[in-house]
Design an enzyme around this catalytic site. Structure first.
Site, PDB file in Angstrom:
ATOM      1  N   SER A  28       0.844  -1.196   0.000  1.00 32.40           N
ATOM      2  CA  SER A  28       0.000   0.000   0.000  1.00 32.40           C
ATOM      3  C   SER A  28       0.879   1.246   0.000  1.00 32.40           C
ATOM      4  CB  SER A  28      -0.909   0.002   1.232  1.00 32.40           C
ATOM      5  OG  SER A  28      -1.728  -1.145   1.265  1.00 32.40           O
ATOM      6  N   GLY A  29       0.256   2.381  -0.271  1.00 31.86           N
ATOM      7  CA  GLY A  29       0.982   3.645  -0.234  1.00 31.86           C
ATOM      8  C   GLY A  29       1.097   4.276  -1.605  1.00 31.86           C
ATOM      9  N   THR A  31       3.614   5.166  -3.555  1.00 31.93           N
ATOM     10  CA  THR A  31       4.499   4.591  -4.573  1.00 31.93           C
ATOM     11  C   THR A  31       3.851   3.391  -5.246  1.00 31.93           C
ATOM     12  OG1 THR A  31       6.440   5.330  -3.334  1.00 31.93           O
ATOM     13  CG2 THR A  31       6.799   3.661  -5.018  1.00 31.93           C
ATOM     14  N   GLY A  85       5.822  -0.094  -0.200  1.00 29.42           N
ATOM     15  CA  GLY A  85       6.505   1.147   0.109  1.00 29.42           C
ATOM     16  C   GLY A  85       6.904   1.164   1.569  1.00 29.42           C
ATOM     17  N   LYS A  97       6.549   1.206   8.745  1.00 29.96           N
ATOM     18  CA  LYS A  97       5.434   1.206   7.809  1.00 29.96           C
ATOM     19  C   LYS A  97       4.141   1.390   8.595  1.00 29.96           C
ATOM     20  CE  LYS A  97       5.261  -1.924   4.701  1.00 29.96           C
ATOM     21  NZ  LYS A  97       4.868  -0.869   3.741  1.00 29.96           N
ATOM     22  N   GLU A 106       0.077  -5.757   5.363  1.00 27.09           N
ATOM     23  CA  GLU A 106       1.363  -5.651   4.668  1.00 27.09           C
ATOM     24  C   GLU A 106       2.368  -6.634   5.258  1.00 27.09           C
ATOM     25  OE1 GLU A 106       1.142  -0.907   3.456  1.00 27.09           O
ATOM     26  OE2 GLU A 106       2.072  -1.521   5.341  1.00 27.09           O
TER      27      GLU A 106
END
Length: 227
Positions: A28-29, A31, A85, A97, A106
């Protein structure tokens, strides 16, 4: 070079590590948006992959870019590679994170992957963790007690909120953002936190990463964890 261009460069390098006919863990995120876009282009060109999304946002991006999806099941328990990311990346392949609240999923995906690749822009590369508050996922029941226990470890813990109400993860848990200012021993801190009753997971990723790719003004730089 803009921050977004650095993210695109890191994403482009990261997708080079995805083999054909593979299952890919999708983090996720911001990028990851560029990862999904470029992975979608490869799929349109004939590449065969299936992605396991870590969040509804990533799932939506996968559908937008026509990346086939699968989900954990009794038949699917691992991924060939995972791309994600990070909020902070420090020497020793330690990282923080969870800024988006998907830290538990994640980490499950990272644990299931044969190879973990982190793609970031150069602003996420730091000398020591701690400037970014550490996300800790906790159960809603008794979260006040859990915050008090976390505080005893030497941080300023704050319940994350969204529109005035407690922020809920995709697992219906809460997130406590913990300002330690400086995290000198990530492994030790993770172990201390995870032993607290009510803590589900921490945003500390220590030695779970194989490759870090950082987008810079001069292009993407790759760092390999030679474990």
């Amino acid at each position: 070079m803009s921050r977004e261009q650095q993210k695109q460069d890191a994403a482009a390098k990261a997708v080079e590590y995805i083999p054909d006919n593979s299952i890919v863990g999708l983090g996720s995120g911001s990028t990851m948006y560029w990862v999904m876009q470029q992975l979608g282009e490869l799929v349109q060109q004939g590449m065969h992959v299936q992605g396991i999304p870590s969040s509804p946002t990533t799932e939506q991006w996968a559908k937008e870019f026509h990346v086939p999806l699968v989900y954990f099941s009794t038949e699917i328990t691992k991924a060939d590679v995972a791309i994600d990311g990070a909020d902070e990346v420090a020497p020793g392949f330690h990282m923080t994170k969870g800024g988006g609240g998907s830290l538990l999923r994640e980490k499950i995906i990272a644990d299931a992957a044969d190879k973990v690749i982190i793609a970031v822009d150069e602003s996420k590369i730091v000398q020591q963790l701690g400037s970014f508050p550490l996300p800790v996922e906790v159960t809603p029941f008794g979260w006040q007690k859990t915050v008090r226990d976390i505080q005893s470890l030497g941080c300023d813990p704050v319940l994350r909120r969204s529109h005035g109400a407690p922020f809920e993860t995709d697992n219906a848990n809460y997130v406590i953002d913990c300002d330690f200012q400086l995290i000198e021993r990530p492994d030790e801190l993770h172990n201390q936190l995870i032993q607290l009753v009510g803590v589900v997971e921490t945003g500390l990723f220590a030695d779970q990463v194989d490759i870090v790719i950082a987008g810079t003004d001069s292009g993407a730089e790759m760092f390999e964890n030679k474990r």
